[in-house]
Design a protein around this motif. Structure first.
Motif, PDB file in Angstrom:
ATOM      1  N   GLU A  73       0.813  -1.107   0.016  1.00 19.73           N
ATOM      2  CA  GLU A  73       0.108   0.051   0.016  1.00 19.73           C
ATOM      3  C   GLU A  73       1.093   1.384  -0.073  1.00 19.73           C
ATOM      4  O   GLU A  73       1.750   1.540   0.921  1.00 19.73           O
ATOM      5  N   TYR A  74       0.664   1.992  -0.997  1.00 20.96           N
ATOM      6  CA  TYR A  74       1.598   3.378  -1.260  1.00 20.96           C
ATOM      7  C   TYR A  74       0.962   4.539  -0.543  1.00 20.96           C
ATOM      8  O   TYR A  74      -0.277   4.755  -1.019  1.00 20.96           O
ATOM      9  N   ASN A  75       1.390   5.170   0.223  1.00 21.97           N
ATOM     10  CA  ASN A  75       1.015   6.500   0.778  1.00 21.97           C
ATOM     11  C   ASN A  75       1.908   7.734   0.090  1.00 21.97           C
ATOM     12  O   ASN A  75       2.839   7.846   0.497  1.00 21.97           O
ATOM     13  N   LEU A  76       1.549   8.275  -0.804  1.00 20.42           N
ATOM     14  CA  LEU A  76       2.148   9.387  -1.466  1.00 20.42           C
ATOM     15  C   LEU A  76       1.831  10.755  -0.546  1.00 20.42           C
ATOM     16  O   LEU A  76       0.811  11.004  -0.374  1.00 20.42           O
ATOM     17  N   ASP A  77       2.994  11.333  -0.449  1.00 23.68           N
ATOM     18  CA  ASP A  77       3.060  12.716   0.084  1.00 23.68           C
ATOM     19  C   ASP A  77       2.678  13.474  -0.712  1.00 23.68           C
ATOM     20  O   ASP A  77       2.423  13.257  -2.090  1.00 23.68           O
ATOM     21  N   HIS A 114       4.866  22.723   2.620  1.00 25.66           N
ATOM     22  CA  HIS A 114       4.065  21.462   2.766  1.00 25.66           C
ATOM     23  C   HIS A 114       2.791  21.556   3.068  1.00 25.66           C
ATOM     24  O   HIS A 114       2.464  22.501   3.832  1.00 25.66           O
ATOM     25  N   PRO A 115       1.787  21.397   2.410  1.00 23.98           N
ATOM     26  CA  PRO A 115       0.217  21.637   2.416  1.00 23.98           C
ATOM     27  C   PRO A 115      -0.340  21.054   3.643  1.00 23.98           C
ATOM     28  O   PRO A 115       0.175  20.052   4.211  1.00 23.98           O
ATOM     29  N   ARG A 116      -1.199  21.918   4.435  1.00 25.11           N
ATOM     30  CA  ARG A 116      -2.116  21.176   5.396  1.00 25.11           C
ATOM     31  C   ARG A 116      -2.918  20.277   5.003  1.00 25.11           C
ATOM     32  O   ARG A 116      -3.455  20.090   3.703  1.00 25.11           O
ATOM     33  N   PRO A 117      -3.443  19.395   6.071  1.00 23.27           N
ATOM     34  CA  PRO A 117      -4.397  18.343   5.606  1.00 23.27           C
ATOM     35  C   PRO A 117      -5.592  18.755   4.767  1.00 23.27           C
ATOM     36  O   PRO A 117      -5.938  18.199   3.675  1.00 23.27           O
ATOM     37  N   LEU A 118      -6.200  20.004   5.083  1.00 30.56           N
ATOM     38  CA  LEU A 118      -7.237  20.343   4.140  1.00 30.56           C
ATOM     39  C   LEU A 118      -6.858  20.532   2.622  1.00 30.56           C
ATOM     40  O   LEU A 118      -7.575  20.398   1.797  1.00 30.56           O
ATOM     41  N   GLN A 119      -5.616  20.997   2.375  1.00 28.82           N
ATOM     42  CA  GLN A 119      -5.178  21.327   0.934  1.00 28.82           C
ATOM     43  C   GLN A 119      -4.814  20.023   0.334  1.00 28.82           C
ATOM     44  O   GLN A 119      -5.294  19.761  -1.000  1.00 28.82           O
ATOM     45  N   VAL A 120      -4.566  19.026   1.076  1.00 35.00           N
ATOM     46  CA  VAL A 120      -4.303  17.635   0.414  1.00 35.00           C
ATOM     47  C   VAL A 120      -5.279  17.027   0.175  1.00 35.00           C
ATOM     48  O   VAL A 120      -5.631  16.368  -0.908  1.00 35.00           O
TER      49      VAL A 120
END
Length: 138
Positions: A73-77, A114-120
């Motif tokens: 399982e890949y989790n991309l930043d 680095h974006p905040r969670p809302l931006q992601v």
């Protein structure tokens, strides 16, 4: 039977996708590649080779690893996510659909910011919408 998941965090560093997987003991598999598909292929091969080599050296692993009963399982930043998306869309389209300024997206893609969670979440929603629209074309 559900397969075990091996989690690999993927980031974008300079001109490559990069990430690692730790076997829970002492081993680490590190992979870099120019494309995300190449990264995934190399990571899968490297994990298999690592496990085989460790077993040959007498190390023991859980049965699901030795039998290959796992999926990666890949989790991309954010940077890796945007760089991968650029293979099928443009920064301009992602910007228009996400509502995030194109220059800001570029900063995220280059690791300058680095974006905040809302931006992601906005980026992921935009990519999902783009994907849905592309599928509708077929």
């Amino acid at each position: 039977m559900e397969k075990h998941k091996l989690h690999v965090d993927v980031s974008w560093t300079e001109d490559n996708f990069c990430g690692s997987w730790a076997d829970g003991q002492e081993g680490v598999v590190l992979v870099t590649a120019k494309t995300f598909q190449k990264f995934k292929d190399d990571m899968a091969d490297s994990i298999k080779l690592h496990i085989q080599g460790c077993i040959e050296d007498g190390d023991s692993f859980p049965e699901y690893l030795t039998n290959g009963e796992y999926e990666i399982e890949y989790n991309l930043d954010a940077a890796a996510l945007i760089r991968n998306a650029e293979t099928f869309t443009t920064m301009s389209v992602i910007s228009r659909i996400s509502g995030i300024n194109q220059k800001q997206l570029s900063h995220y893609a280059n690791g300058v910011k680095h974006p905040r969670p809302l931006q992601v979440a906005k980026i992921k929603a935009a990519l999902a919408k783009i994907g849905t629209q592309l599928i509708a074309l077929s």
